[in-house]
Design a protein around this motif. Structure first.
Motif, PDB file in Angstrom:
ATOM      1  N   THR A  61       0.799  -1.229   0.000  1.00 48.25           N
ATOM      2  CA  THR A  61       0.000   0.000   0.000  1.00 48.25           C
ATOM      3  C   THR A  61       0.831   1.278   0.000  1.00 48.25           C
ATOM      4  N   TRP A  62       2.094   1.192   0.388  1.00 49.21           N
ATOM      5  CA  TRP A  62       2.932   2.398   0.379  1.00 49.21           C
ATOM      6  C   TRP A  62       3.284   2.849  -1.030  1.00 49.21           C
ATOM      7  N   LEU A  63       3.373   1.898  -2.001  1.00 47.82           N
ATOM      8  CA  LEU A  63       3.890   2.258  -3.329  1.00 47.82           C
ATOM      9  C   LEU A  63       2.953   3.174  -4.114  1.00 47.82           C
ATOM     10  N   PRO A  64       1.642   2.914  -4.180  1.00 47.28           N
ATOM     11  CA  PRO A  64       0.794   3.857  -4.922  1.00 47.28           C
ATOM     12  C   PRO A  64       0.863   5.277  -4.365  1.00 47.28           C
ATOM     13  N   ASP A  65       0.954   5.415  -3.041  1.00 49.48           N
ATOM     14  CA  ASP A  65       1.051   6.755  -2.450  1.00 49.48           C
ATOM     15  C   ASP A  65       2.403   7.391  -2.773  1.00 49.48           C
ATOM     16  N   ALA A  66       3.484   6.625  -2.595  1.00 53.13           N
ATOM     17  CA  ALA A  66       4.817   7.167  -2.864  1.00 53.13           C
ATOM     18  C   ALA A  66       4.998   7.470  -4.343  1.00 53.13           C
ATOM     19  N   GLY A  67       4.538   6.563  -5.212  1.00 56.27           N
ATOM     20  CA  GLY A  67       4.661   6.789  -6.643  1.00 56.27           C
ATOM     21  C   GLY A  67       3.858   7.982  -7.118  1.00 56.27           C
ATOM     22  N   ALA A  68       2.675   8.179  -6.525  1.00 58.12           N
ATOM     23  CA  ALA A  68       1.822   9.288  -6.939  1.00 58.12           C
ATOM     24  C   ALA A  68       2.380  10.629  -6.503  1.00 58.12           C
ATOM     25  N   GLN A  80      -7.951   3.283 -12.117  1.00 64.51           N
ATOM     26  CA  GLN A  80      -7.290   4.484 -11.626  1.00 64.51           C
ATOM     27  C   GLN A  80      -7.584   5.700 -12.494  1.00 64.51           C
ATOM     28  N   ASP A  81      -7.756   6.845 -11.838  1.00 60.16           N
ATOM     29  CA  ASP A  81      -7.875   8.111 -12.565  1.00 60.16           C
ATOM     30  C   ASP A  81      -6.595   8.935 -12.456  1.00 60.16           C
ATOM     31  N   ASP A  82      -5.776   8.628 -11.478  1.00 62.29           N
ATOM     32  CA  ASP A  82      -4.485   9.301 -11.296  1.00 62.29           C
ATOM     33  C   ASP A  82      -3.431   8.561 -12.117  1.00 62.29           C
ATOM     34  N   MET A  83      -2.797   9.252 -13.062  1.00 60.97           N
ATOM     35  CA  MET A  83      -1.851   8.594 -13.961  1.00 60.97           C
ATOM     36  C   MET A  83      -0.666   7.995 -13.211  1.00 60.97           C
ATOM     37  N   LYS A  84      -0.159   8.677 -12.203  1.00 63.71           N
ATOM     38  CA  LYS A  84       1.011   8.182 -11.481  1.00 63.71           C
ATOM     39  C   LYS A  84       0.652   6.972 -10.618  1.00 63.71           C
ATOM     40  N   ARG A  85      -0.543   6.983 -10.042  1.00 61.25           N
ATOM     41  CA  ARG A  85      -0.991   5.784  -9.319  1.00 61.25           C
ATOM     42  C   ARG A  85      -1.199   4.626 -10.283  1.00 61.25           C
ATOM     43  N   PHE A  86      -1.685   4.932 -11.476  1.00 58.18           N
ATOM     44  CA  PHE A  86      -1.846   3.902 -12.499  1.00 58.18           C
ATOM     45  C   PHE A  86      -0.521   3.205 -12.785  1.00 58.18           C
ATOM     46  N   VAL A  87       0.539   3.992 -12.999  1.00 59.49           N
ATOM     47  CA  VAL A  87       1.853   3.405 -13.274  1.00 59.49           C
ATOM     48  C   VAL A  87       2.329   2.588 -12.076  1.00 59.49           C
ATOM     49  N   SER A  88       2.076   3.057 -10.873  1.00 62.37           N
ATOM     50  CA  SER A  88       2.496   2.329  -9.674  1.00 62.37           C
ATOM     51  C   SER A  88       1.811   0.974  -9.571  1.00 62.37           C
ATOM     52  N   TYR A  89       0.516   0.925  -9.872  1.00 64.18           N
ATOM     53  CA  TYR A  89      -0.192  -0.360  -9.809  1.00 64.18           C
ATOM     54  C   TYR A  89       0.276  -1.322 -10.901  1.00 64.18           C
ATOM     55  N   THR A  90       0.587  -0.802 -12.085  1.00 65.53           N
ATOM     56  CA  THR A  90       1.126  -1.689 -13.122  1.00 65.53           C
ATOM     57  C   THR A  90       2.441  -2.306 -12.655  1.00 65.53           C
ATOM     58  N   SER A  91       3.232  -1.535 -11.897  1.00 65.10           N
ATOM     59  CA  SER A  91       4.496  -2.063 -11.390  1.00 65.10           C
ATOM     60  C   SER A  91       4.281  -3.205 -10.411  1.00 65.10           C
ATOM     61  N   ILE A  92       3.281  -3.073  -9.555  1.00 68.69           N
ATOM     62  CA  ILE A  92       2.984  -4.153  -8.611  1.00 68.69           C
ATOM     63  C   ILE A  92       2.633  -5.434  -9.360  1.00 68.69           C
ATOM     64  N   ALA A  93       1.859  -5.305 -10.436  1.00 65.67           N
ATOM     65  CA  ALA A  93       1.517  -6.481 -11.249  1.00 65.67           C
ATOM     66  C   ALA A  93       2.762  -7.091 -11.872  1.00 65.67           C
ATOM     67  N   HIS A  94       3.661  -6.256 -12.390  1.00 65.28           N
ATOM     68  CA  HIS A  94       4.886  -6.767 -12.999  1.00 65.28           C
ATOM     69  C   HIS A  94       5.764  -7.482 -11.978  1.00 65.28           C
ATOM     70  N   GLY A 122      12.487  -1.762 -15.509  1.00 62.61           N
ATOM     71  CA  GLY A 122      13.066  -0.458 -15.227  1.00 62.61           C
ATOM     72  C   GLY A 122      13.050   0.452 -16.440  1.00 62.61           C
ATOM     73  N   ILE A 123      13.288  -0.114 -17.621  1.00 68.60           N
ATOM     74  CA  ILE A 123      13.302   0.678 -18.853  1.00 68.60           C
ATOM     75  C   ILE A 123      11.888   1.100 -19.248  1.00 68.60           C
ATOM     76  N   THR A 124      10.970   0.134 -19.324  1.00 72.81           N
ATOM     77  CA  THR A 124       9.623   0.437 -19.827  1.00 72.81           C
ATOM     78  C   THR A 124       8.827   1.283 -18.840  1.00 72.81           C
ATOM     79  N   THR A 125       8.885   0.934 -17.552  1.00 72.89           N
ATOM     80  CA  THR A 125       8.149   1.722 -16.568  1.00 72.89           C
ATOM     81  C   THR A 125       8.779   3.092 -16.402  1.00 72.89           C
ATOM     82  N   GLY A 126      10.105   3.166 -16.501  1.00 75.85           N
ATOM     83  CA  GLY A 126      10.755   4.468 -16.481  1.00 75.85           C
ATOM     84  C   GLY A 126      10.283   5.342 -17.624  1.00 75.85           C
ATOM     85  N   MET A 127      10.184   4.771 -18.808  1.00 71.75           N
ATOM     86  CA  MET A 127       9.704   5.532 -19.964  1.00 71.75           C
ATOM     87  C   MET A 127       8.238   5.928 -19.787  1.00 71.75           C
TER      88      MET A 127
END
Length: 528
Positions: A245-252, A311-325, A352-357
Motif C-alpha cells: 500500500t505504500w507504493l501507490p502513495d509514494a509513486g503518486a 485508476q484516474d491518477d496517472m502516477k498511481r496507475f503506473v504504480s499499480y502496473t508495477s505491482i503487477a509486474h 526499469g526501462i519500460t516503466t521508467g519511460m
C-alpha cells in the motif's frame, strides 16, 4: 586482476556520493548544479561500461564474483568492505547508470516546490545512485543491510521535499514501511552471524560466500525463521500484496525523476535480494515456503491489474502496473528453473526501462496539462502526436508486445515456470490480458477521441494556441531535450526486444550458479 579493476566498484560507489556533495554546494546556481550533476552521472555511465566490458562471461562459470574489492571494515564484528559483481548485479548496475542521466534530463525543466533548489534535488539523485550501487555490489551481508537502509534516506527527502501535495504523508509511509522491513531483516542478519559462529572454527562471519557454503548444514527450521526475516523486508520493498500500500502513495506523490528511480530501480533491490540472499542462503526454506510466495505473486498480478484499470491518477496507475509486474518477477524466481530465473532477471532490467519511460511520458503530459488525472485529458494525440506515440511505445512494451524488450522476459518467465508450476503460470497468464486492457484503455482515454479537458485551451485558435509555451495549459509537442531523453529508452526497448542475447549471456552464468545453490533439478534442462 589489476589494481584498477579491483578498485572499479569502489569508484562506482564513491563517485556519485562525491558528486552529491559537490552539487549540494551550488544552491545559488541551478544551471551549474544541473550541469555538474549530469557530468558525474555520465562519468558513472562511462565507468559502468568499463565494468561491463571487464566482466568475463567465461570466468563467471568458474567464480561467482568478479571485480572484487575486499578490505577489513569492523574486525570486531567480522564485517568487511567487500564488493563484487555477478551477472545479476552487473545488469542492475548498468540499469542504474543508464537511467540516472535520463532522469536528470527529463527533470531539467521541472518547476520545483517553493524554497527547494535544483542543487538539493540533483544531489539527492546522485546520493540515491551511489547507495544503490552499494546495495547491488555488496558481498558482505551486513554491508548489504547498511546500504539497504541508507538508500531510504535520499529517497525519503526526494519524496518529502520535492513531491506532490501529499508528499509528507507519502514520504513518511514509504520510510516507515521500509524501515520496519529492514529492522526485521536485521534480526535475520544477526541470526546468520550466530549460526556461522557455531559452525566455523574461525568464528562468526557476514561473508556471503562463507555463509552460502554453510547453507546446506543449517536445519530447515532455523532456515525458515532466517528466511522470513529477509523475505518480509523484500516483500515490503518489492512490494508484494498485501504489503504494497505504500507504493501507490509514494509513486503518486514523488516527483517524476524520483518516481522513475523508485519503481524502476529501488524496488528491484527486493527481487535481487530473493535471488542473492533468500534462495542461496536458505535453500531448504525457499523450497518449503515457495507456495506461499507463488500465491502472493499471482494475487498481486491479478489484483494490481484490476486496480490499475480503475485508476484516474496517472502516477498511481503506473504504480499499480508495477505491482503487477513484480508478481511476474517473483513467480519466475520461486518457480525454480533456469529459464524462469533468467526471465526474472531480464524482467527486472526491462521493467526499469519500460516503466521508467512510461513514468517520464506521464510526467511530460502532466507538465503540459498541469493535472495528473486521466479524466482531465482527451484527444491529446491531435496536439502532441510525438508524445502520444512515445506513450504508446512505452505502453506496448509494458504489456509485452512481441518485438519489445518485455516480451522476451515475460515469455521466459512463463515458459520456465510452467513445467514446475503450471497452475500458477496459467493464472498469471490472465494478467497479460488485463495488461492489454489497462494500457490500451488509458491510452484511448488520454490521447484518442475529441480534444477535451485541459487540452481544450491549447486547441483554441488565436494567441493561446498550440506552440505558445507562455500560455498556461498550452500543449506543445516534444522539445529537442525531451526527444533526447526518450530516444535512448525507445532504442533499448527495441534493441533488447530483438537482440536480448548480449544481456542474457551476462545473466546466464549467475542463473546457473543460483540454480545449483538451490539444489533442485532444472525442469527445463538448463540454459543453452
Amino acid at each position: 586482476m589489476n589494481v584498477s579493476q579491483s578498485s572499479l566498484l569502489l569508484i562506482l560507489l564513491l563517485l556519485p556520493l562525491v558528486g552529491a556533495g559537490a552539487v549540494a554546494t551550488l544552491k545559488e546556481n541551478a544551471r551549474a548544479a544541473k550541469a555538474m550533476a549530469m557530468v558525474f552521472a555520465l562519468a558513472e555511465l562511462a565507468l559502468t561500461a568499463v565494468a561491463w566490458f571487464s566482466y568475463s562471461i567465461g570466468l563467471a562459470y568458474l567464480t561467482r564474483f568478479q571485480l572484487v574489492f575486499d578490505v577489513p571494515w569492523i574486525p570486531a564484528f567480522g564485517t568487511r568492505l567487500s564488493l563484487g559483481v555477478d551477472g545479476i548485479a552487473l545488469v542492475m548496475l548498468a540499469l542504474i547508470a543508464v537511467l540516472v542521466p535520463i532522469v536528470m534530463g527529463s527533470s531539467w525543466a521541472d518547476r520545483l516546490p517553493e524554497g527547494r533548489s535544483a542543487a538539493g534535488f540533483y544531489s539527492l539523485l546522485l546520493a540515491t545512485q551511489g547507495l544503490l550501487v552499494g546495495v547491488f555490489a555488496a558481498t558482505d551481508v551486513f554491508l548489504f543491510y547498511v546500504f539497504f537502509e541508507a538508500m531510504l534516506v535520499p529517497m525519503y527527502f526526494l519524496i518529502g521535499r520535492f513531491g506532490g501535495p501529499k508528499r509528507q504523508y507519502a514520504a513518511v509511509k514509504f520510510f516507515l514501511y521500509s524501515l520496519l522491513g529492514g529492522l526485521i531483516m536485521l534480526g535475520s542478519v544477526i541470526g546468520l552471524y550466530v549460526v556461522s559462529a557455531d559452525r566455523l572454527p574461525t568464528g562468526g562471519t557476514f561473508s556471503w560466500t562463507a555463509l552460502q557454503s554453510l547453507a546446506a548444514s543449517v536445519p530447515e527450521s532455523v532456515q525458515i525463521w532466517l528466511f522470513l526475516g529477509f523475505f518480509v523486508a523484500f516483500a515490503i520493498k518489492a512490494p508484494l500484496v498485501p504489503l504494497h500500500t505504500w507504493l501507490p502513495d509514494a509513486g503518486a506523490e514523488a516527483p517524476i525523476g524520483a518516481g522513475v528511480l523508485l519503481v524502476g530501480v529501488l524496488d528491484k533491490v527486493a527481487t535481487f535480494g530473493f535471488l542473492r540472499y533468500c534462495l542461496p542462503l536458505f535453500p531448504a526454506a525457499s523450497k518449503t515456503l515457495a507456495p506461499l510466495v507463488l500465491v502472493l505473486s499471482v494475487i498481486g498480478i491479478i489484483y494490481a491489474a484490476l486496480l490499475a484499470v480503475g485508476q484516474d491518477d496517472m502516477k498511481r496507475f503506473v504504480s499499480y502496473t508495477s505491482i503487477a509486474h513484480f508478481g511476474f518477477i517473483s513467480l519466475g524466481i520461486f518457480a525454480f528453473s533456469s529459464q524462469a530465473f533468467a526471465g526474472s532477471v531480464l524482467y527486472m532490467v526491462n521493467h526499469g526501462i519500460t516503466t521508467g519511460m512510461l513514468f517520464i511520458t506521464v510526467g511530460m503530459l502532466i507538465a503540459r496539462g498541469e493535472s495528473r488525472l486521466i479524466s482531465d485529458y482527451g484527444g491529446v494525440s491531435k496536439l502532441t502526436p510525438a508524445l502520444a506515440g512515445s506513450f504508446l511505445v512505452a505502453g506496448l512494451a509494458s504489456l509485452a508486445l512481441p518485438g519489445t524488450n518485455s516480451f522476451v522476459s515475460e515469455f521466459l518467465v512463463l515458459i520456465g515456470s510452467f513445467p514446475r508450476e503450471p497452475v500458477y503460470t496459467i493464472i498469471a497468464t490472465v494478467g497479460i490480458i488485463f495488461a492489454a486492457l489497462y494500457v490500451l484503455w488509458v491510452y484511448q482515454r488520454l490521447f484518442q477521441g475529441p480534444v477535451r479537458g485541459n487540452a481544450v485551451l491549447a486547441s483554441v485558435p488565436g494567441p493561446g494556441s498550440v506552440g505558445d509555451p507562455a500560455v498556461r495549459g498550452a500543449f506543445a509537442d516534444l522539445t529537442r531535450r525531451e526527444i533526447g531523453v526518450l530516444v535512448p529508452l525507445v532504442a533499448l526497448v527495441l534493441a533488447i526486444g530483438f537482440f536480448p542475447g548480449p544481456v542474457l549471456d551476462v545473466i546466464n552464468p549467475s542463473v546457473t550458479a543460483t540454480m545449483h545453490e538451490v539444489g533442485l533439478p532444472d525442469p527445463v534442462g538448463g540454459l543453452k
